[in-house]
Design a protein around this motif. Structure first.
Motif, mmCIF file in Angstrom:
data_model
loop_
_atom_site.group_PDB
_atom_site.id
_atom_site.type_symbol
_atom_site.label_atom_id
_atom_site.label_comp_id
_atom_site.label_asym_id
_atom_site.label_seq_id
_atom_site.Cartn_x
_atom_site.Cartn_y
_atom_site.Cartn_z
ATOM 1 N N GLN A 11 0.825 -1.210 0.000
ATOM 2 C CA GLN A 11 0.000 0.000 0.000
ATOM 3 C C GLN A 11 0.859 1.259 0.000
ATOM 4 O OE1 GLN A 11 -2.699 -0.294 3.305
ATOM 5 N NE2 GLN A 11 -4.457 -0.341 1.942
ATOM 6 N N SER A 12 1.805 1.320 0.906
ATOM 7 C CA SER A 12 2.693 2.481 0.953
ATOM 8 C C SER A 12 3.557 2.544 -0.290
ATOM 9 C CB SER A 12 3.599 2.420 2.184
ATOM 10 O OG SER A 12 2.825 2.408 3.354
ATOM 11 N N ALA A 13 3.978 1.393 -0.772
ATOM 12 C CA ALA A 13 4.797 1.350 -1.981
ATOM 13 C C ALA A 13 4.012 1.886 -3.170
ATOM 14 C CB ALA A 13 5.263 -0.077 -2.251
ATOM 15 N N ALA A 120 13.445 -4.512 -9.336
ATOM 16 C CA ALA A 120 12.907 -3.213 -8.914
ATOM 17 C C ALA A 120 13.943 -2.451 -8.097
ATOM 18 C CB ALA A 120 11.625 -3.408 -8.104
ATOM 19 N N TRP A 121 14.600 -3.138 -7.156
ATOM 20 C CA TRP A 121 15.656 -2.496 -6.367
ATOM 21 C C TRP A 121 16.785 -1.997 -7.276
ATOM 22 C CZ3 TRP A 121 16.086 -0.752 -1.553
ATOM 23 C CH2 TRP A 121 15.223 -1.238 -0.577
ATOM 24 N N LEU A 150 12.231 8.238 -4.229
ATOM 25 C CA LEU A 150 10.876 7.717 -3.997
ATOM 26 C C LEU A 150 10.779 6.242 -4.373
ATOM 27 C CD1 LEU A 150 8.815 10.753 -5.306
ATOM 28 C CD2 LEU A 150 8.722 9.836 -2.982
ATOM 29 N N LEU A 151 11.432 5.866 -5.456
ATOM 30 C CA LEU A 151 11.375 4.460 -5.875
ATOM 31 C C LEU A 151 12.137 3.554 -4.917
ATOM 32 C CD1 LEU A 151 11.720 4.834 -9.744
ATOM 33 C CD2 LEU A 151 9.651 4.413 -8.403
ATOM 34 N N LEU A 152 13.261 4.019 -4.397
ATOM 35 C CA LEU A 152 13.973 3.219 -3.390
ATOM 36 C C LEU A 152 13.130 3.070 -2.126
ATOM 37 C CD1 LEU A 152 17.676 4.388 -3.721
ATOM 38 C CD2 LEU A 152 16.748 2.134 -4.210
ATOM 39 N N ALA A 153 12.460 4.147 -1.717
ATOM 40 C CA ALA A 153 11.577 4.072 -0.551
ATOM 41 C C ALA A 153 10.423 3.111 -0.824
ATOM 42 C CB ALA A 153 11.052 5.462 -0.199
ATOM 43 N N ALA A 154 9.895 3.124 -2.037
ATOM 44 C CA ALA A 154 8.806 2.203 -2.385
ATOM 45 C C ALA A 154 9.274 0.758 -2.325
ATOM 46 C CB ALA A 154 8.272 2.536 -3.779
ATOM 47 N N CYS A 155 10.491 0.506 -2.798
ATOM 48 C CA CYS A 155 11.039 -0.852 -2.717
ATOM 49 C C CYS A 155 11.169 -1.292 -1.264
ATOM 50 C CB CYS A 155 12.394 -0.922 -3.416
ATOM 51 S SG CYS A 155 12.321 -0.791 -5.199
#
Length: 171
Positions: A11-13, A120-121, A150-155
Motif C-alpha cells: 500500500q505504501s509502496a 525493482a531495487w 521515492l522508488l527506493l523508498a517504495a522498494c
C-alpha cells in the motif's frame, strides 16, 4: 483498517510509486513549457539613436562605442524549444522507470516474485545513481533525484516477497 494497524504490503509502496510517476510526468510537462534555457548567442545591444533603423538590436562581440548602448536580455526558452523534441526521450526516462518499477513491485508483492523485487531495487538504485551523475554533468539531473529516492523508498516499503504457499508449484 484502524489508524494504528500496519498497512498491507504494497500500500505504501503504491503511494510512493504514484508520487514518483507524478513527478516524472511533471518533469515531462515542464520540459515543454518551463522557460529554463537561455540560448547561447553573443550578447545583443540596442542603441538609443533617433531613427528606427539605428535602434534595431544588433549582435556585437563588444559593447557599442556610442553613448546610450543598452544590453538587451535574451529571453529564456523551454528545453524542447532549445534542444528539439529529442530531449523528451531523456526527460521521459524518470517517468518510464517509475512505471517499470511500479509494475515490478506489483509482481513482487502479489505474485511473490523475488526476481521482480531484485530488478525493482536495481532499477530504483540505477535511477538515483543516474540522477546523481546527471546533476554533475547536466543541471537537469538534480530534478530526477526525487524519482530515484521515492522508488527506493517504495522498494523498502514493499518488503521482501513472502515465500510461496505450501504445496504451490514453483514458477
Amino acid at each position: 483498517m484502524r489508524p494504528f494497524d500496519r498497512p498491507e504490503p504494497g500500500q505504501s509502496a503504491t503511494l510512493l510509486v504514484g508520487v514518483a510517476v507524478g513527478w516524472g510526468l511533471l518533469l515531462f510537462v515542464l520540459a515543454w513549457f518551463l522557460p529554463l534555457v537561455t540560448p547561447q548567442d553573443p550578447p545583443t545591444y540596442a542603441t538609443a539613436a533617433p531613427t528606427a533603423l539605428a535602434t534595431a538590436p544588433t549582435s556585437l562581440a563588444a559593447p557599442p562605442a556610442q553613448a546610450g548602448g543598452v544590453l538587451v536580455a535574451d529571453p529564456r526558452v523551454s528545453l524542447v524549444a532549445a534542444d528539439g523534441h529529442g530531449v523528451l526521450l531523456l526527460v521521459a526516462l524518470p517517468l518510464l522507470v517509475s512505471l517499470l518499477v511500479g509494475g515490478l513491485l506489483r509482481l513482487a508483492v502479489h505474485r511473490r516474485s523475488a526476481p521482480a523485487a531484485v530488478a525493482a531495487w536495481a532499477l530504483a538504485g540505477a535511477a538515483l545513481a543516474a540522477a546523481a551523475v546527471g546533476s554533475v554533468t547536466v543541471l537537469v539531473g538534480i530534478f530526477a533525484a526525487p524519482v530515484g529516492a521515492l522508488l527506493l523508498a517504495a522498494c523498502g516499503q514493499a518488503g521482501r516477497p513472502l515465500p510461496p504457499p505450501a504445496g504451490a508449484r514453483p514458477a
